[in-house]
Design a protein around this motif. Structure first.
Motif, PDB file in Angstrom:
ATOM      1  N   UNK A   1       3.288  10.508  -7.161  1.00 50.97           N
ATOM      2  CA  UNK A   1       4.281  11.009  -8.111  1.00 50.97           C
ATOM      3  C   UNK A   1       5.635  11.282  -7.502  1.00 50.97           C
ATOM      4  N   UNK A   2       6.031  10.483  -6.514  1.00 47.65           N
ATOM      5  CA  UNK A   2       7.391  10.644  -5.992  1.00 47.65           C
ATOM      6  C   UNK A   2       8.397  10.282  -7.075  1.00 47.65           C
TER       7      UNK A   2
ATOM      8  N   UNK B   1       0.836  -1.199   0.000  1.00 51.71           N
ATOM      9  CA  UNK B   1       0.000   0.000   0.000  1.00 51.71           C
ATOM     10  C   UNK B   1       0.872   1.250   0.000  1.00 51.71           C
ATOM     11  N   UNK B   2       1.962   1.209   0.735  1.00 50.89           N
ATOM     12  CA  UNK B   2       2.896   2.331   0.764  1.00 50.89           C
ATOM     13  C   UNK B   2       3.464   2.593  -0.634  1.00 50.89           C
ATOM     14  N   UNK B   3       3.836   1.531  -1.344  1.00 49.95           N
ATOM     15  CA  UNK B   3       4.378   1.694  -2.704  1.00 49.95           C
ATOM     16  C   UNK B   3       3.316   2.278  -3.633  1.00 49.95           C
ATOM     17  N   UNK B   4       2.089   1.797  -3.515  1.00 53.22           N
ATOM     18  CA  UNK B   4       1.014   2.356  -4.336  1.00 53.22           C
ATOM     19  C   UNK B   4       0.772   3.824  -4.031  1.00 53.22           C
ATOM     20  N   UNK B   5       0.885   4.195  -2.760  1.00 49.77           N
ATOM     21  CA  UNK B   5       0.664   5.586  -2.355  1.00 49.77           C
ATOM     22  C   UNK B   5       1.728   6.514  -2.924  1.00 49.77           C
TER      23      UNK B   5
ATOM     24  N   UNK C   1       6.591   9.632 -13.658  1.00 46.29           N
ATOM     25  CA  UNK C   1       6.881   9.815 -15.088  1.00 46.29           C
ATOM     26  C   UNK C   1       5.606  10.133 -15.875  1.00 46.29           C
ATOM     27  N   UNK C   2       4.518   9.410 -15.610  1.00 49.06           N
ATOM     28  CA  UNK C   2       3.310   9.627 -16.413  1.00 49.06           C
ATOM     29  C   UNK C   2       2.625  10.946 -16.066  1.00 49.06           C
ATOM     30  N   UNK C   3       2.562  11.282 -14.765  1.00 49.31           N
ATOM     31  CA  UNK C   3       1.896  12.521 -14.388  1.00 49.31           C
ATOM     32  C   UNK C   3       2.726  13.735 -14.789  1.00 49.31           C
ATOM     33  N   UNK C   4       4.041  13.666 -14.632  1.00 46.56           N
ATOM     34  CA  UNK C   4       4.874  14.804 -15.018  1.00 46.56           C
ATOM     35  C   UNK C   4       4.874  15.020 -16.517  1.00 46.56           C
ATOM     36  N   UNK C   5       4.686  13.959 -17.295  1.00 45.05           N
ATOM     37  CA  UNK C   5       4.563  14.124 -18.738  1.00 45.05           C
ATOM     38  C   UNK C   5       3.307  14.912 -19.077  1.00 45.05           C
ATOM     39  N   UNK C   6       2.213  14.612 -18.393  1.00 49.56           N
ATOM     40  CA  UNK C   6       0.975  15.375 -18.610  1.00 49.56           C
ATOM     41  C   UNK C   6       1.155  16.823 -18.182  1.00 49.56           C
ATOM     42  N   UNK C   7       1.832  17.042 -17.045  1.00 47.68           N
ATOM     43  CA  UNK C   7       2.049  18.410 -16.568  1.00 47.68           C
ATOM     44  C   UNK C   7       2.941  19.200 -17.509  1.00 47.68           C
ATOM     45  N   UNK C   8       3.922  18.541 -18.116  1.00 47.06           N
ATOM     46  CA  UNK C   8       4.788  19.225 -19.086  1.00 47.06           C
ATOM     47  C   UNK C   8       3.979  19.676 -20.302  1.00 47.06           C
TER      48      UNK C   8
END
Length: 628
Positions: free
Chosen positions: A388-389, A379-383, A396-403
């Motif tokens: 987006x740590x 659960x910790x790994x999923x969190x 990687x996926x969320x920062x690509x969208x933010x870029x």
């Protein structure tokens, strides 16, 4: 080619066969045997998909497997055919791979349920429908799968049908999906009207011949259909209520399959959407608004599954925001990583619920990290993945969208970053209240069996390394997923980030600092002080409004549900009881009276019948003479 065609048919056929077999033998099989059969069949489908993937030639662009002529009427030729290309293979790997893990997990979770064989039959049927949705070579085959997952979600959400609330949640999901489906049906009708075909390849080739107003209508209708399946504003309220179903259902619906159908549809139809910038703007801002709205609601939820449900709605908002910016590969990348960490989180939440004998209120948990260690670590790994740590898949996926957002619209970028901060806060609030501090419940916690923990460990590994699927140039990668998908969606070829490397590093640094700051704040609030939310009635107005989900459900009830119920009641009491029933009874009574009069003419007297016959002949002759 023959082997490719056979494998392509085998992938959806196996779970369909499992659904039929398990339905027929549901009274004779134990939960373990039924679960083993269902899991084995979807696992074989995964192996077949891996073989198809390993032998796929991106240069060839894909292959259509025609099974039979389905509709062949004058002017309409629609085959039952499957499309094997980069986009369908990506979705097939997710559906069968993550689906197999969820099936395996269900063996342990549903072990004591007397209707478990029925559950596994419905789970297999759901997998079949989802595979038809993503593998269809035309809109109509996709629509059959589209409707299939809607039906199966109704069955699975309301699986424990003895509870009225669960039945209501199932009906709500079914009805709201049907509302969205109207958009897809109308879009298909317009496409066939303009082009005379529903085949994806032909539609995309001829898309430029559709008039501008037609393209606008088609794309808006397709997007409206997508809002139903993928829970975007305004059709998002069914998804959190879908938590009524067993936890594996929540994972299957919320992680890798049904809710991503809308994203898949837009990517598959990307040529159409690229021709209508207005529709893409609608998608962008709808997705952004959904991401923020759901994230705020997740802040004060106390049901462990409800927090994850609103998290899903929020993450889907990020995917649609990416679609609205034309970042189709970024959306699909986030679909993939989200499948890993959200399936992990739901299944880990199910493990917590299983450990506590069905408890779902996080205020009655706490201090569980020592007693259910595997569940805690996963659960910790999923969190940290969904937050987006750095170096996690979600990073990687969320920062690509933010870029893409920073390049497309600074306003959208700011709103999406704020949504990411909210995501980090409510996810770490959930983690800290469940696993840290002192235990606040009464049940004795125990770790789940291997059938449940092994899928957790596999998904945890995927949540860590999933970013490598589309590793960007900044980290020494070559965006392999983006290049793989280019052969299926031409629009992806022009999808580039024009920011400098230094700008990208700065953006990543800003989001990372915000994430770590939010984690520190959450730690101080929920670990050092263990702040618990009290009753909603005692909350300040704004906080209470957010905790009550902005009262959107109440708004919909006032605008639609109650007026519909009022009309239904009055149509029944007035239209049916006062008009239709008396009319129906009156017709019957009139027929009886006429019958009573007419039957008196049948006296049985021969002379009377002879007289009546002669009178009839005379009348006939008179009419004939007068007419001449």
């Amino acid at each position: 080619m023959v082997m490719t065609d056979l494998l392509a048919v085998l992938v959806p056929a196996l779970p369909l066969a499992g659904a039929v077999l398990l339905s027929a033998l549901r009274r004779k099989l134990s939960a373990t045997v039924a679960g083993s059969i269902a899991t084995a069949l979807i696992a074989i489908s995964f192996v077949a998909t891996v073989i198809l993937f390993s032998g796929f030639d991106t240069e060839a662009g894909g292959r259509t497997v025609r099974i039979l002529d389905w509709l062949n009427i004058t002017g309409m030729d629609i085959p039952l055919a499957l499309r094997i290309d980069a986009l369908s293979l990506t979705m097939m790997l997710i559906v069968t791979g993550v689906g197999a893990l969820i099936h395996l997990y269900s063996i342990g979770y549903m072990h004591d349920d007397e209707r478990a064989p029925t559950f596994f039959a419905q789970l297999n049927l759901f997998s079949f429908a989802m595979l038809m949705l993503v593998m269809g070579s035309n809109f109509l085959v996709t629509f059959i799968g589209w409707e299939g997952v809607g039906l199966c979600s109704y069955l699975l959400i309301g699986f424990w049908y003895t509870k009225p609330d669960y039945n209501y949640a199932a009906r709500k999901a079914f009805v709201m999906n049907r509302i969205g489906d109207v958009g897809m049906v109308l879009a298909m009708a317009l496409l066939f009207h303009f082009l005379g075909t529903l085949e994806y390849a032909a539609v995309m080739e001829q898309a430029h011949s559709i008039p501008a107003w037609g393209l606008l209508a088609i794309t808006l209708l397709l997007f409206f259909g997508a809002t139903g399946k993928s829970a975007q504003i305004p059709l998002f309220t069914w998804l959190p209520d879908a938590m009524a179903g067993p936890t594996p259902v929540s994972a299957l619906i919320h992680a890798a399959t049904m809710v991503t159908a809308g994203v898949f549809l837009v990517v598959r139809s990307s040529v159409l959407f690229d021709l209508v910038p207005y529709t893409r703007d609608v998608i962008l801002w709808t997705g952004t608004a959904t991401a923020l709205l759901a994230a705020t609601i997740g802040l004060f939820q106390n049901d462990i599954k409800k927090v994850l449900a609103y998290s899903t709605v929020s993450q889907l908002g990020y995917m649609f925001a990416a679609l609205g910016m034309g970042a189709y590969s970024a959306a699909m990348f986030h679909v993939t990583t989200h499948a890993f960490f959200k399936a992990l989180l739901f299944l880990a939440a199910g493990s917590v619920i299983h450990a506590l004998g069905g408890e779902q209120d996080i205020r009655k948990m706490g201090g569980l990290k020592g007693s259910i260690k595997i569940t805690f670590v996963t659960f910790f790994i999923g969190t940290i993945a969904i937050s987006g740590l750095p170096l996690m898949s979600g990073f990687f996926s969320k920062d690509l969208i933010l870029a893409h957002a920073f390049q497309h619209s600074p306003v959208a970028f700011g709103l999406l970053v704020f949504g990411a901060v909210l995501t980090t806060f409510y996810m770490f609030r959930l983690l800290f209240l469940v696993f840290y501090g002192t235990y606040r419940g009464k049940a004795h916690a125990h770790e789940s069996p291997l059938t449940m923990t092994v899928p957790l460990m596999v998904l945890a590994v995927l949540s860590v390394v999933g970013g490598a699927l589309n590793l960007p140039h900044l980290f020494g990668g070559h965006e392999p997923m983006k290049h793989f998908l280019e052969s299926a969606a031409a629009a992806i070829r022009s999808e580039e980030i024009e920011l400098s490397a230094s700008t990208e590093w700065i953006l990543m640094g800003i989001t990372a600092v915000l994430v770590f700051t939010t984690i520190a704040f959450a730690y101080g609030r929920f670990v050092k002080r263990t702040t618990l939310e009290g009753d909603e009635a005692d909350m300040p107005l704004l906080k209470r409004l957010i905790a009550q989900r902005w009262r959107v459900d109440e708004l919909y009830a006032a605008l639609f549900e109650k007026p519909y119920g009022w009309l239904s009641e009055h149509f029944h009491s007035i239209g049916e009881l006062r008009i239709m029933v008396p009319l129906q009874n009156g017709v019957g009574e009139a027929a009886l009276r006429v019958g009573n009069v007419v039957r008196k003419l049948q006296t049985g007297n021969a002379s009377f019948h002879l007289l009546a016959m002669v009178a009839g002949i005379i009348l006939f002759l008179v009419i004939t003479l007068l007419s001449n």
